[in-house]
Design a protein around this motif. Structure first.
Motif, PDB file in Angstrom:
ATOM      1  N   ARG A   1       0.867  -1.179   0.000  1.00  0.00           N
ATOM      2  CA  ARG A   1       0.000   0.000   0.000  1.00  0.00           C
ATOM      3  C   ARG A   1       0.900   1.225   0.000  1.00  0.00           C
ATOM      4  O   ARG A   1       1.624   1.468   0.947  1.00  0.00           O
ATOM      5  CB  ARG A   1      -0.924   0.001   1.217  1.00  0.00           C
ATOM      6  CG  ARG A   1      -2.014   1.061   1.127  1.00  0.00           C
ATOM      7  CD  ARG A   1      -3.002   1.001   2.283  1.00  0.00           C
ATOM      8  NE  ARG A   1      -3.578  -0.298   2.546  1.00  0.00           N
ATOM      9  CZ  ARG A   1      -4.632  -0.819   1.901  1.00  0.00           C
ATOM     10  NH1 ARG A   1      -5.197  -0.155   0.930  1.00  0.00           N
ATOM     11  NH2 ARG A   1      -5.094  -2.001   2.242  1.00  0.00           N
TER      12      ARG A   1
ATOM     13  N   ALA B   1       0.121   4.438  -0.053  1.00  0.00           N
ATOM     14  CA  ALA B   1      -0.350   5.585   0.731  1.00  0.00           C
ATOM     15  C   ALA B   1      -1.631   5.195   1.445  1.00  0.00           C
ATOM     16  O   ALA B   1      -2.369   4.306   0.991  1.00  0.00           O
ATOM     17  CB  ALA B   1      -0.601   6.788  -0.169  1.00  0.00           C
ATOM     18  N   LEU B   2      -1.899   5.857   2.534  1.00  0.00           N
ATOM     19  CA  LEU B   2      -3.126   5.626   3.279  1.00  0.00           C
ATOM     20  C   LEU B   2      -4.317   5.883   2.364  1.00  0.00           C
ATOM     21  O   LEU B   2      -4.386   6.908   1.692  1.00  0.00           O
ATOM     22  CB  LEU B   2      -3.177   6.562   4.498  1.00  0.00           C
ATOM     23  CG  LEU B   2      -4.342   6.359   5.453  1.00  0.00           C
ATOM     24  CD1 LEU B   2      -4.268   4.969   6.095  1.00  0.00           C
ATOM     25  CD2 LEU B   2      -4.316   7.415   6.540  1.00  0.00           C
ATOM     26  N   GLY B   3      -5.216   4.924   2.279  1.00  0.00           N
ATOM     27  CA  GLY B   3      -6.395   5.069   1.438  1.00  0.00           C
ATOM     28  C   GLY B   3      -6.212   4.613   0.003  1.00  0.00           C
ATOM     29  O   GLY B   3      -7.177   4.500  -0.738  1.00  0.00           O
TER      30      GLY B   3
ATOM     31  N   THR C   1      -4.327  -1.491  -2.736  1.00  0.00           N
ATOM     32  CA  THR C   1      -3.185  -2.371  -2.995  1.00  0.00           C
ATOM     33  C   THR C   1      -3.381  -3.001  -4.374  1.00  0.00           C
ATOM     34  O   THR C   1      -4.500  -3.005  -4.910  1.00  0.00           O
ATOM     35  CB  THR C   1      -3.102  -3.495  -1.943  1.00  0.00           C
ATOM     36  OG1 THR C   1      -4.243  -4.351  -2.095  1.00  0.00           O
ATOM     37  CG2 THR C   1      -3.017  -2.953  -0.521  1.00  0.00           C
TER      38      THR C   1
END
Length: 162
Positions: free
Chosen positions: A43, A45-47, A50
């Protein structure tokens, strides 16, 4: 400036949709083959999705398009959302092949989604996500090899092995 879409130029849309599916199938394989360990769940970045989540979303887009032919989405246990990378890849390619077969052989239910709209909607969206996978490969330090897509022979998705 936005120009109106002339759906008549697509014919019934099946040929264009099938050609786009062949390109999608090839490009997804190219983006995912030989991915490094851990790539599926990386991932950035957050949000952000994937790679596994992107592939699952592409499978869901194919299921939406299959609804055009009256196919129901697979039951949750038939969707390998928690499966290994190979299972998720096989699932998305199987859904692409199923949609190709439907476009080739089955009756369209136009009250759901015509092939022309399928190209503008779920198939275009799936290509966008395929590009994201290519970018994620580069960010993972394992860029995909360059390919001249117009020069690659792309068999129908059903002719590829999952």
């Amino acid at each position: 400036m936005t120009r109106p879409t002339n759906d008549a130029s697509f014919g019934d849309g099946r040929t264009v949709a099938r050609s786009l599916l062949a390109s999608l199938d090839f490009r997804l394989r190219h983006a995912c083959d030989d991915a490094p360990d851990g790539f599926a769940d990386d991932r950035v970045a957050l949000g952000a999705r994937t790679p596994r989540e992107l592939l699952q979303h592409v499978a869901d887009l194919m299921d939406k398009a299959l609804g055009t032919f009256g196919h129901d989405a697979p039951a949750p246990e038939g969707h390998p959302s928690a499966g290994d990378w190979t299972a998720v890849r096989a699932h998305v390619h199987a859904r692409i092949a199923r949609l190709d077969h439907a476009l080739r052989d089955e009756e369209v239910r136009p009250e759901r989604l015509e092939p022309q709209a399928m190209v503008r909607g779920p198939l275009a969206d799936a290509l966008t996500h395929t590009g994201q996978l290519v970018l994620l490969r580069r960010l993972a330090g394992a860029p995909v090899a360059r390919v001249s897509y117009p020069r690659v022979a792309m068999p129908a998705p059903a002719e590829n092995e999952p």
